[in-house]
Design a protein around this motif. Structure first.
Motif, PDB file in Angstrom:
ATOM      1  N   PHE A 108     -11.131 -13.016  17.723  1.00  0.00           N
ATOM      2  CA  PHE A 108     -10.910 -12.120  18.857  1.00  0.00           C
ATOM      3  C   PHE A 108      -9.853 -11.073  18.500  1.00  0.00           C
ATOM      4  CE2 PHE A 108      -7.424 -14.771  19.282  1.00  0.00           C
ATOM      5  CZ  PHE A 108      -7.642 -15.975  19.945  1.00  0.00           C
ATOM      6  N   THR A 109      -9.965 -10.639  17.228  1.00  0.00           N
ATOM      7  CA  THR A 109      -9.058  -9.602  16.728  1.00  0.00           C
ATOM      8  C   THR A 109      -9.806  -8.296  16.527  1.00  0.00           C
ATOM      9  OG1 THR A 109      -7.795 -11.284  15.522  1.00  0.00           O
ATOM     10  CG2 THR A 109      -7.432  -9.000  14.902  1.00  0.00           C
ATOM     11  N   ASP A 110      -9.353  -7.272  17.202  1.00  0.00           N
ATOM     12  CA  ASP A 110      -9.772  -5.911  16.890  1.00  0.00           C
ATOM     13  C   ASP A 110      -8.626  -5.247  16.134  1.00  0.00           C
ATOM     14  OD1 ASP A 110     -12.272  -5.959  17.921  1.00  0.00           O
ATOM     15  OD2 ASP A 110     -11.793  -4.901  19.779  1.00  0.00           O
ATOM     16  N   MET A 111      -8.980  -4.367  15.203  1.00  0.00           N
ATOM     17  CA  MET A 111      -7.928  -3.749  14.400  1.00  0.00           C
ATOM     18  C   MET A 111      -8.313  -2.322  14.051  1.00  0.00           C
ATOM     19  SD  MET A 111      -6.723  -4.597  10.554  1.00  0.00           S
ATOM     20  CE  MET A 111      -7.994  -3.485   9.970  1.00  0.00           C
ATOM     21  N   LYS A 112      -7.325  -1.460  14.054  1.00  0.00           N
ATOM     22  CA  LYS A 112      -7.493  -0.100  13.570  1.00  0.00           C
ATOM     23  C   LYS A 112      -6.518   0.130  12.435  1.00  0.00           C
ATOM     24  CE  LYS A 112      -9.074   1.957  17.921  1.00  0.00           C
ATOM     25  NZ  LYS A 112      -8.771   2.970  18.979  1.00  0.00           N
ATOM     26  N   LEU A 113      -7.015   0.729  11.377  1.00  0.00           N
ATOM     27  CA  LEU A 113      -6.141   1.108  10.268  1.00  0.00           C
ATOM     28  C   LEU A 113      -5.607   2.507  10.572  1.00  0.00           C
ATOM     29  CD1 LEU A 113      -4.984   0.404   7.485  1.00  0.00           C
ATOM     30  CD2 LEU A 113      -7.004   1.486   6.469  1.00  0.00           C
ATOM     31  N   LEU A 114      -4.317   2.567  10.880  1.00  0.00           N
ATOM     32  CA  LEU A 114      -3.688   3.846  11.240  1.00  0.00           C
ATOM     33  C   LEU A 114      -3.036   4.465  10.006  1.00  0.00           C
ATOM     34  CD1 LEU A 114      -1.983   2.871  14.633  1.00  0.00           C
ATOM     35  CD2 LEU A 114      -4.325   3.668  14.214  1.00  0.00           C
ATOM     36  N   PHE A 115      -3.070   5.803   9.947  1.00  0.00           N
ATOM     37  CA  PHE A 115      -2.617   6.493   8.735  1.00  0.00           C
ATOM     38  C   PHE A 115      -1.958   7.820   9.100  1.00  0.00           C
ATOM     39  CE2 PHE A 115      -3.589   9.638   5.374  1.00  0.00           C
ATOM     40  CZ  PHE A 115      -2.989   9.018   4.283  1.00  0.00           C
ATOM     41  N   LYS A 136       1.451  10.299  -5.081  1.00  0.00           N
ATOM     42  CA  LYS A 136       1.863  11.577  -4.492  1.00  0.00           C
ATOM     43  C   LYS A 136       1.620  11.637  -2.982  1.00  0.00           C
ATOM     44  CE  LYS A 136       3.303  14.496  -6.580  1.00  0.00           C
ATOM     45  NZ  LYS A 136       4.718  14.801  -6.899  1.00  0.00           N
ATOM     46  N   LEU A 137       1.771  10.489  -2.336  1.00  0.00           N
ATOM     47  CA  LEU A 137       1.791  10.465  -0.867  1.00  0.00           C
ATOM     48  C   LEU A 137       3.090   9.772  -0.458  1.00  0.00           C
ATOM     49  CD1 LEU A 137      -1.927   9.494  -0.044  1.00  0.00           C
ATOM     50  CD2 LEU A 137      -0.802  11.689   0.422  1.00  0.00           C
ATOM     51  N   PRO A 138       4.232  10.440  -0.698  1.00  0.00           N
ATOM     52  CA  PRO A 138       5.533   9.773  -0.543  1.00  0.00           C
ATOM     53  C   PRO A 138       5.924   9.503   0.907  1.00  0.00           C
ATOM     54  CG  PRO A 138       5.835  12.096  -1.034  1.00  0.00           C
ATOM     55  CD  PRO A 138       4.375  11.824  -1.178  1.00  0.00           C
ATOM     56  N   HIS A 139       5.348  10.189   1.842  1.00  0.00           N
ATOM     57  CA  HIS A 139       5.747  10.019   3.244  1.00  0.00           C
ATOM     58  C   HIS A 139       4.675   9.305   4.072  1.00  0.00           C
ATOM     59  CE1 HIS A 139       8.995  12.650   2.142  1.00  0.00           C
ATOM     60  NE2 HIS A 139       8.166  13.646   1.856  1.00  0.00           N
ATOM     61  N   THR A 140       3.851   8.598   3.365  1.00  0.00           N
ATOM     62  CA  THR A 140       2.733   7.923   4.035  1.00  0.00           C
ATOM     63  C   THR A 140       3.213   6.830   4.978  1.00  0.00           C
ATOM     64  OG1 THR A 140       1.181   8.350   2.257  1.00  0.00           O
ATOM     65  CG2 THR A 140       0.691   6.479   3.678  1.00  0.00           C
ATOM     66  N   GLN A 141       2.586   6.794   6.135  1.00  0.00           N
ATOM     67  CA  GLN A 141       2.694   5.636   7.030  1.00  0.00           C
ATOM     68  C   GLN A 141       1.296   5.024   7.124  1.00  0.00           C
ATOM     69  OE1 GLN A 141       5.098   6.218  10.751  1.00  0.00           O
ATOM     70  NE2 GLN A 141       5.021   8.366  10.116  1.00  0.00           N
ATOM     71  N   ILE A 142       1.214   3.733   6.926  1.00  0.00           N
ATOM     72  CA  ILE A 142      -0.070   3.037   7.059  1.00  0.00           C
ATOM     73  C   ILE A 142       0.181   1.749   7.843  1.00  0.00           C
ATOM     74  CG2 ILE A 142       0.077   1.798   4.844  1.00  0.00           C
ATOM     75  CD1 ILE A 142      -2.968   2.484   4.570  1.00  0.00           C
ATOM     76  N   VAL A 143      -0.579   1.570   8.901  1.00  0.00           N
ATOM     77  CA  VAL A 143      -0.303   0.487   9.846  1.00  0.00           C
ATOM     78  C   VAL A 143      -1.600  -0.227  10.217  1.00  0.00           C
ATOM     79  CG1 VAL A 143       0.598  -0.105  12.130  1.00  0.00           C
ATOM     80  CG2 VAL A 143       1.636   1.782  10.825  1.00  0.00           C
ATOM     81  N   PHE A 144      -1.555  -1.557  10.163  1.00  0.00           N
ATOM     82  CA  PHE A 144      -2.655  -2.360  10.723  1.00  0.00           C
ATOM     83  C   PHE A 144      -2.324  -2.601  12.197  1.00  0.00           C
ATOM     84  CE2 PHE A 144      -2.735  -3.518   6.193  1.00  0.00           C
ATOM     85  CZ  PHE A 144      -4.065  -3.281   5.899  1.00  0.00           C
ATOM     86  N   ASP A 145      -3.064  -1.928  13.056  1.00  0.00           N
ATOM     87  CA  ASP A 145      -2.797  -1.991  14.494  1.00  0.00           C
ATOM     88  C   ASP A 145      -3.748  -3.010  15.131  1.00  0.00           C
ATOM     89  OD1 ASP A 145      -1.730  -1.354  16.992  1.00  0.00           O
ATOM     90  OD2 ASP A 145      -3.263   0.176  17.349  1.00  0.00           O
ATOM     91  N   LEU A 165       0.826  -1.206   0.000  1.00  0.00           N
ATOM     92  CA  LEU A 165       0.000   0.000   0.000  1.00  0.00           C
ATOM     93  C   LEU A 165       0.862   1.258   0.000  1.00  0.00           C
ATOM     94  CD1 LEU A 165      -2.729  -1.089   2.589  1.00  0.00           C
ATOM     95  CD2 LEU A 165      -3.115  -0.643   0.152  1.00  0.00           C
ATOM     96  N   ILE A 166       1.918   1.242   0.790  1.00  0.00           N
ATOM     97  CA  ILE A 166       2.812   2.412   0.874  1.00  0.00           C
ATOM     98  C   ILE A 166       3.475   2.670  -0.477  1.00  0.00           C
ATOM     99  CG2 ILE A 166       4.982   3.232   1.872  1.00  0.00           C
ATOM    100  CD1 ILE A 166       4.070   1.879   4.523  1.00  0.00           C
TER     101      ILE A 166
END
Length: 552
Positions: free
Chosen positions: A409-416, A388-397, A380-381
């Protein structure tokens, strides 16, 4: 791929036939020209419920017919399962009428809407603007991750088991509630059963007891009756009693025996009666001797009858047979409580086994997700860098919970985070509309490659972007068109310029009725349309040159 589309009597469209090509096709048109009408027609093909308000002329039926080329998409099993003819060019048709009738066909064979929907979902997907908004939803984020991480089958296995678990849990709750209500009456039921059991209804004849008690209570009168018989029909009565008179008659008749036949007959009858009187007298003596009243026995029988009558009144019963039926019913009630307790124990044991299996599957699912997440993040990065999002951080938390849900029993947040030095936050808080569009496009790019879906339609995936970013989006859509059929509804010339094919939706007011038309543009018409997107209706030479440049 979608080969052609025929629309008749749908909203502002009177009749149109569209032929489609491979690759990337753009659809443009002014706001309100009817692009959404085109999508609405396609939604009918996808098996959506019919909206009868779209019928243009209520006197005629609305028809939407799509032809798909499906030779290389492994759909033979689907057609075999539903007993449909398999054709390389398969025709899917919907017909709706103002009378509220809706019909669906596959290769001219009538089918249930669910069957049509199942096939269409294998052939075409419409990505609308609300899907981009769905990116803010955790369940949708998890679904994207499962598709990309090849954990969707594990999730489906878990959900089948989870559904069984929820059903069993609901069953347990219902049984426990039933038991609770039953136990509220259990003590009273037991009291009634104990009271009935004391009567010994199955071995005691209360009619006989009542008769015996009646005899005891009338014993003096009964003695008088027996005494009269003893006095008249036995020697104890003296010379003047009835027996002595009968003896005298018998003696006289014995002397006349054999004189006259008819007299002999009557004499014989008299002798039989005489013997019966003797027997009655003797039996009366026996009964009189036996007729002794036992006060204790009288008290015992009185107690039994009193209890019997009391229970009769309590249960509003008429006789012993009805009390036996009541006892049987109460016994069943008590047995039901015991059976419920056994059932509840069995269900609890089943739940324990399901919980063990669910835990195992949820653990495998969680570990698989975590293991696949890093590679998906990196993909994805890389794509977002091109957008044109060269400094993107994207994390499955990930957070492991102690409670089952549809996601294990998995909760997840998509961090950006789109910028350097910014801590990644939940994407719904950190991303602008344009950034959401680009993240969604990156996801769809990876998913389309994974699922190998024949046709994908984007409804303004470029919302919130412009300039070079729009051009990058156009490049990615063009690239996707190399291995699948892509449609994109757009207002941006940078995106439209990357299309390999171009459709323009227009609205006409030439007749008394407004109509929508869909035109396939030639190369020159494409240049003019892209120039119009840049400069409006007053197209100048610079706009035309820019349009050519965008189209390479």
């Amino acid at each position: 791929m979608l080969h052609s589309l025929y629309i008749q009597n749908f909203a502002l469209i009177e009749k149109v036939t569209l032929d489609f090509s491979k690759g990337f096709t753009v659809i443009t048109g002014e706001t309100g020209s009817g692009k959404s009408i085109l999508l609405g027609a396609l939604h009918l093909i996808l098996g959506d419920r019919a909206d009868y308000s779209v019928i243009r002329n209520k006197e005629e039926k609305t028809v939407v017919e799509a032809v798909f080329k499906i030779l290389n998409f492994d759909l033979d099993a689907f057609f075999s399962l539903h007993e449909l003819d398999f054709n390389e060019e398969t025709i899917v048709r919907r017909e709706i009428s103002a009378q509220g009738k809706s019909r669906a066909f596959i290769n001219d064979t009538p089918v249930q809407l669910s069957v049509l929907k199942e096939l269409a979902e294998k052939l075409i997907h419409i990505h609308s603007q609300h899907h981009t908004i769905d990116l803010k939803n955790m369940d949708f984020q998890m679904e994207l991750l499962d598709v990309l991480g090849d954990t969707i089958s594990l999730k489906n296995e878990f959900n089948i088991l989870f559904t069984a678990y929820k059903t069993t849990r609901l069953q347990l709750n219902q049984k426990e509630e039933t038991l609770k209500n039953a136990l509220l009456n259990a003590d009273y039921v037991k009291f009634q059963l104990d009271e009935l059991e004391k009567l010994e209804l199955m071995t005691t004849n209360f009619q006989e007891i009542e008769n015996e008690l009646k005899a005891i209570e009338n014993s003096e009168d009964i003695k008088v009756g027996f005494s009269v018989l003893v006095e008249q029909l036995t020697d104890e009565g003296g010379a003047s009693n009835a027996l002595n008179q009968l003896i005298q008659v018998k003696t006289k008749l014995d002397k006349l025996a054999g004189i006259y036949p008819q007299l002999d007959v009557l004499t014989q009858r008299f002798k039989e009666t005489y013997l019966e009187f003797l027997d009655i007298g003797n039996e009366a003596i026996s009964n009189l001797d036996d007729l002794e009243v036992n006060p204790a026995q009288k008290e015992l029988l009185t107690g039994k009858i009193d209890l019997f009558n009391s229970v009769l009144r309590k249960h509003n019963a008429l006789n012993q047979e009805e009390l036996i039926e009541i006892y049987s019913s109460l016994s069943t009630t008590q047995l039901s409580v015991e059976e419920l307790e056994l059932e509840i124990t069995h269900i609890k044991n089943t739940l324990k086994l399901l919980e063990v299996e669910l835990t195992q599957k949820a653990e495998v699912l969680h570990v698989s997700r975590v293991g696949k997440a890093l590679d998906i993040q990196n993909q994805l990065i890389d794509l977002l860098m091109d957008l044109k999002l060269p400094h993107t951080q994207i994390v499955f938390d990930f957070v492991k919970t102690d409670k089952f849900s549809v996601n294990g029993f998995t909760d997840m947040k998509l961090l950006f985070s789109p910028n350097k030095g910014m801590i990644p936050l939940p994407i719904e808080r950190a991303a602008s509309g344009g950034e959401l569009s680009r993240v969604m496009l990156a996801f769809q790019y990876l998913i389309s490659a994974k699922k190998q879906l024949p046709t994908l339609i984007f409804d303004e995936i470029d919302t919130g972007v412009s300039g070079e970013v729009a051009q990058k989006i156009g490049n990615i859509l063009h690239k996707m068109g190399d291995y699948m059929q892509i449609f994109a509804i757009t207002h941006l010339p940078q995106v439209a310029g990357k299309g390999q094919n171009h459709l323009k939706v227009t609205k006409s007011h030439e007749t008394e009725i407004t109509t929508t038309e869909v035109l396939k543009l030639s190369k020159q018409e494409r240049i003019e349309e892209i120039a119009r997107l840049m400069s409006g209706d007053n197209i100048n030479k610079a706009a035309l040159e820019n349009a050519k440049a965008l189209m390479n």
